[in-house]
Design a protein around this motif. Structure first.
Motif, mmCIF file in Angstrom:
data_model
loop_
_atom_site.group_PDB
_atom_site.id
_atom_site.type_symbol
_atom_site.label_atom_id
_atom_site.label_comp_id
_atom_site.label_asym_id
_atom_site.label_seq_id
_atom_site.Cartn_x
_atom_site.Cartn_y
_atom_site.Cartn_z
ATOM 1 N N PRO A 112 14.280 13.369 44.468
ATOM 2 C CA PRO A 112 14.534 12.160 43.810
ATOM 3 C C PRO A 112 14.020 12.217 42.375
ATOM 4 C CG PRO A 112 13.575 11.644 46.019
ATOM 5 C CD PRO A 112 13.569 13.146 45.920
ATOM 6 N N VAL A 113 12.631 12.636 42.356
ATOM 7 C CA VAL A 113 12.112 12.701 41.192
ATOM 8 C C VAL A 113 12.794 13.705 40.015
ATOM 9 C CG1 VAL A 113 9.961 13.202 39.721
ATOM 10 C CG2 VAL A 113 9.664 11.799 41.702
ATOM 11 N N LEU A 114 13.083 14.782 40.502
ATOM 12 C CA LEU A 114 13.809 15.782 39.749
ATOM 13 C C LEU A 114 15.116 15.346 39.231
ATOM 14 C CD1 LEU A 114 13.551 18.511 38.229
ATOM 15 C CD2 LEU A 114 14.376 19.707 40.438
ATOM 16 N N THR A 115 16.056 14.854 40.291
ATOM 17 C CA THR A 115 17.350 14.291 39.998
ATOM 18 C C THR A 115 17.270 13.364 38.853
ATOM 19 O OG1 THR A 115 17.887 14.592 42.334
ATOM 20 C CG2 THR A 115 19.205 13.147 41.078
ATOM 21 N N GLU A 116 16.337 12.417 38.935
ATOM 22 C CA GLU A 116 16.124 11.376 37.714
ATOM 23 C C GLU A 116 15.855 11.855 36.423
ATOM 24 O OE1 GLU A 116 14.244 7.080 36.878
ATOM 25 O OE2 GLU A 116 13.882 7.735 38.773
ATOM 26 N N LEU A 117 14.804 12.907 36.633
ATOM 27 C CA LEU A 117 14.362 13.517 35.291
ATOM 28 C C LEU A 117 15.506 14.075 34.589
ATOM 29 C CD1 LEU A 117 10.910 14.908 36.032
ATOM 30 C CD2 LEU A 117 11.379 13.161 34.399
ATOM 31 N N ILE A 118 16.339 15.148 35.189
ATOM 32 C CA ILE A 118 17.214 15.874 34.719
ATOM 33 C C ILE A 118 18.533 14.922 34.303
ATOM 34 C CG2 ILE A 118 19.113 17.511 35.112
ATOM 35 C CD1 ILE A 118 17.172 18.751 37.161
ATOM 36 N N SER A 119 18.788 13.750 34.925
ATOM 37 C CA SER A 119 20.071 13.010 34.597
ATOM 38 C C SER A 119 19.605 12.137 33.695
ATOM 39 C CB SER A 119 20.804 12.471 35.773
ATOM 40 O OG SER A 119 19.580 11.516 36.601
ATOM 41 N N ASP A 120 18.560 11.432 33.859
ATOM 42 C CA ASP A 120 18.068 10.556 32.694
ATOM 43 C C ASP A 120 17.107 10.448 31.499
ATOM 44 O OD1 ASP A 120 20.176 8.970 34.080
ATOM 45 O OD2 ASP A 120 18.576 8.088 35.383
ATOM 46 N N SER A 121 16.606 11.541 31.864
ATOM 47 C CA SER A 121 15.363 11.770 30.678
ATOM 48 C C SER A 121 15.841 11.625 29.395
ATOM 49 C CB SER A 121 14.519 13.031 31.025
ATOM 50 O OG SER A 121 13.409 13.114 30.264
ATOM 51 N N ALA A 122 15.048 10.788 28.439
ATOM 52 C CA ALA A 122 15.285 10.739 27.157
ATOM 53 C C ALA A 122 14.777 11.824 26.306
ATOM 54 C CB ALA A 122 14.602 9.570 26.532
ATOM 55 N N ILE A 123 13.769 12.782 26.871
ATOM 56 C CA ILE A 123 13.551 13.849 26.248
ATOM 57 C C ILE A 123 13.609 15.111 27.209
ATOM 58 C CG2 ILE A 123 11.914 12.797 24.904
ATOM 59 C CD1 ILE A 123 9.622 13.414 26.925
ATOM 60 N N PRO A 124 13.530 16.536 26.695
ATOM 61 C CA PRO A 124 14.015 17.624 27.455
ATOM 62 C C PRO A 124 12.788 17.743 28.513
ATOM 63 C CG PRO A 124 13.924 17.972 24.924
ATOM 64 C CD PRO A 124 13.404 16.665 25.089
ATOM 65 N N VAL A 125 13.394 18.243 29.475
ATOM 66 C CA VAL A 125 12.668 18.657 30.690
ATOM 67 C C VAL A 125 12.479 20.070 31.210
ATOM 68 C CG1 VAL A 125 12.215 18.236 33.220
ATOM 69 C CG2 VAL A 125 13.533 16.415 31.670
ATOM 70 N N LEU A 126 11.317 20.772 31.142
ATOM 71 C CA LEU A 126 10.905 22.190 31.562
ATOM 72 C C LEU A 126 10.373 22.203 32.859
ATOM 73 C CD1 LEU A 126 11.313 24.963 30.430
ATOM 74 C CD2 LEU A 126 8.861 24.630 29.590
ATOM 75 N N VAL A 127 10.956 22.544 33.868
ATOM 76 C CA VAL A 127 10.817 22.750 35.169
ATOM 77 C C VAL A 127 10.672 24.269 35.828
ATOM 78 C CG1 VAL A 127 11.613 22.384 37.640
ATOM 79 C CG2 VAL A 127 12.536 21.122 35.793
ATOM 80 N N ASP A 128 9.218 24.121 36.241
ATOM 81 C CA ASP A 128 8.719 25.518 36.845
ATOM 82 C C ASP A 128 9.066 25.456 38.407
ATOM 83 O OD1 ASP A 128 7.287 27.531 37.456
ATOM 84 O OD2 ASP A 128 5.207 26.697 37.427
ATOM 85 N N PHE A 129 9.905 26.149 38.761
ATOM 86 C CA PHE A 129 10.157 26.544 40.123
ATOM 87 C C PHE A 129 9.100 27.648 40.709
ATOM 88 C CE2 PHE A 129 14.104 24.767 38.552
ATOM 89 C CZ PHE A 129 14.359 23.735 39.714
ATOM 90 N N TRP A 130 8.243 27.147 41.702
ATOM 91 C CA TRP A 130 7.008 28.049 42.015
ATOM 92 C C TRP A 130 6.901 28.011 43.613
ATOM 93 C CZ3 TRP A 130 2.394 26.862 44.084
ATOM 94 C CH2 TRP A 130 2.256 25.067 44.231
ATOM 95 N N ALA A 131 5.941 28.761 44.240
ATOM 96 C CA ALA A 131 5.595 28.821 45.599
ATOM 97 C C ALA A 131 4.077 29.007 45.630
ATOM 98 C CB ALA A 131 6.389 29.571 46.567
ATOM 99 N N PRO A 132 3.279 28.216 46.392
ATOM 100 C CA PRO A 132 1.873 28.741 46.471
ATOM 101 C C PRO A 132 1.350 30.054 47.033
ATOM 102 C CG PRO A 132 2.768 27.197 48.206
ATOM 103 C CD PRO A 132 3.887 27.416 47.308
ATOM 104 N N TRP A 133 2.595 30.676 47.709
ATOM 105 C CA TRP A 133 2.130 32.121 48.270
ATOM 106 C C TRP A 133 2.568 33.227 47.094
ATOM 107 C CZ3 TRP A 133 6.704 34.824 47.599
ATOM 108 C CH2 TRP A 133 7.745 33.979 47.864
ATOM 109 N N CYS A 134 3.166 32.751 46.034
ATOM 110 C CA CYS A 134 3.561 33.610 44.894
ATOM 111 C C CYS A 134 2.512 33.803 43.915
ATOM 112 C CB CYS A 134 4.497 33.170 44.170
ATOM 113 S SG CYS A 134 5.422 33.938 42.705
#
Length: 142
Positions: free
Chosen positions: A42-64
């Protein structure tokens, strides 16, 4: 959406469309966006669709290993930028639906979004100078 304050832990309601003006915690009054936002679906969906400023997302995993090596670089840049763009982290192990939704095939992967559209993505751990170049390009959009 709710953003947990990185300083005092207080949960703050902050609509993504107002992130360019709402930047401080209601309890401790320190910057909310001085570290990456931990995002679920839900947070990512809202950030991407409604954010007034650009969003930079780091897709990661703890084992990496490369993800863990890149994490402090991403965190430092978020602190340095202090809310000029939104830095978000998505744990693809915990939120496999987001990894599938965004077709993440390798980690770490950075994806940039603005006004509901994906601008670009880059896979692999980046050195600080390359991350800074990406951030500067995103700031020019805002």
């Amino acid at each position: 959406m709710e953003i947990k304050c990185p300083h005092c832990g207080q949960r703050n309601r902050a609509p993504a469309r107002k992130l360019d003006s709402i930047v401080s915690c209601g309890k401790c009054h320190r910057p909310l966006l001085s570290s990456p936002v931990v995002a679920d679906s839900p947070v990512l969906t809202e950030l991407i669709s409604d954010s007034a400023i650009p969003v930079l997302v780091d897709f990661w995993a703890p084992w990496c290993g490369p993800c863990r090596a890149f994490a402090p670089i991403f965190e430092n840049e978020a602190t340095r930028q202090n809310g000029s763009i939104v830095f978000a982290k998505v744990d693809t192990e915990l939120h496999q639906d987001l990894g599938q939704r965004f077709n993440i095939r390798s980690i770490p992967t950075l994806a940039a979004f603005f006004r509901g559209k994906e601008l670009f993505r880059k896979s692999g751990a980046l050195p600080p100078t390359e991350l800074e170049k990406i951030v500067n390009q995103l700031k020019e959009l805002a």
